[in-house]
Design a protein around this motif. Sequence first.
Motif, short mmCIF file in Angstrom:
data_model
loop_
_atom_site.label_atom_id
_atom_site.label_comp_id
_atom_site.label_asym_id
_atom_site.label_seq_id
_atom_site.Cartn_x
_atom_site.Cartn_y
_atom_site.Cartn_z
N ALA A 4 1.26 -8.50 6.75
CA ALA A 4 1.53 -9.63 7.64
C ALA A 4 2.44 -10.64 6.95
N ARG A 5 2.22 -10.83 5.66
CA ARG A 5 2.99 -11.85 4.94
C ARG A 5 4.35 -11.33 4.48
N TYR A 6 4.41 -10.04 4.14
CA TYR A 6 5.68 -9.47 3.67
C TYR A 6 6.08 -8.30 4.57
N PRO A 7 6.47 -8.61 5.82
CA PRO A 7 6.78 -7.51 6.76
C PRO A 7 7.95 -6.64 6.32
N GLN A 8 8.80 -7.19 5.45
CA GLN A 8 9.97 -6.41 5.01
C GLN A 8 9.58 -5.29 4.03
N VAL A 9 8.39 -5.39 3.46
CA VAL A 9 7.97 -4.39 2.48
C VAL A 9 7.25 -3.26 3.20
N SER A 10 7.67 -2.03 2.94
CA SER A 10 6.96 -0.91 3.60
C SER A 10 5.99 -0.29 2.62
N MET A 42 -1.76 0.70 -4.63
CA MET A 42 -1.88 -0.25 -5.75
C MET A 42 -0.71 -0.14 -6.71
N LYS A 43 -0.26 1.09 -6.96
CA LYS A 43 0.91 1.29 -7.84
C LYS A 43 2.15 0.64 -7.22
N PHE A 44 2.27 0.80 -5.93
CA PHE A 44 3.40 0.23 -5.20
C PHE A 44 3.37 -1.31 -5.30
N ILE A 45 2.18 -1.86 -5.05
CA ILE A 45 2.02 -3.33 -5.10
C ILE A 45 2.38 -3.86 -6.49
N SER A 46 1.92 -3.14 -7.52
CA SER A 46 2.14 -3.66 -8.88
C SER A 46 3.61 -3.55 -9.32
#
Length: 200
Positions: free
Chosen positions: A72-78, A105-109
């Motif tokens: 919701a906060r970072y809609p540009q991130v898939s 989690m790997k993606f987020i980090s």
Amino acid sequence: QIQNTHTGLDLSVPEYQEIRGKMMSGHVEYHIVVVTRLAAFKSAKHKPEDVVQFMVSKKYSEIEELYQRLTARYPQVSLPLLPRKVLFVGESDISERRAMFNDIMKFISKDEDLATSPELLEFLGTKSSSAVDFKGKNMPDDREKEDEENEALDFFKEEKTPDLISQLLSVENVKRGEKKEEGDEEEEEILDPLGIMRYG
């Protein structure tokens, strides 16, 4: 050592644990290993270059909530796909979920915005006051809920029900008994005068 030197945060989900509840209840906790040199996770004693490692256990619903807040906060991130919700989870579903959570989690980090987002910091339980408040607010509710559930389960487990029924029946019997006695007395009182009148 930290792999994501640009974000200063590595996240992985190497394992999960099944937490068995009473009766048929239970849930799965996914162990999220955090390796970081972000200041938010360190105490005042740490040096800036220190790397801290810790683990947090999260349920599916908690990871799902973080996922939704981030999207919701970072809609540009898939973000990688979230594992689907199923009512009954088997062993294969759980290991598949763990792998998918690991990817997420790997993606987020690796993503600088996500790795330092307040949502993630709160989720991982940083030392910041908002996270402490957030935890403080949530704890009592969960405990109360669990207590209520446990009480309800204990109630069935200890098989108090037959006792209750027998107690109720005995109370009923006592009441009936009292009524009978009262009735007898009343009858006697009525009979006596009649008897006296008859014999007189």
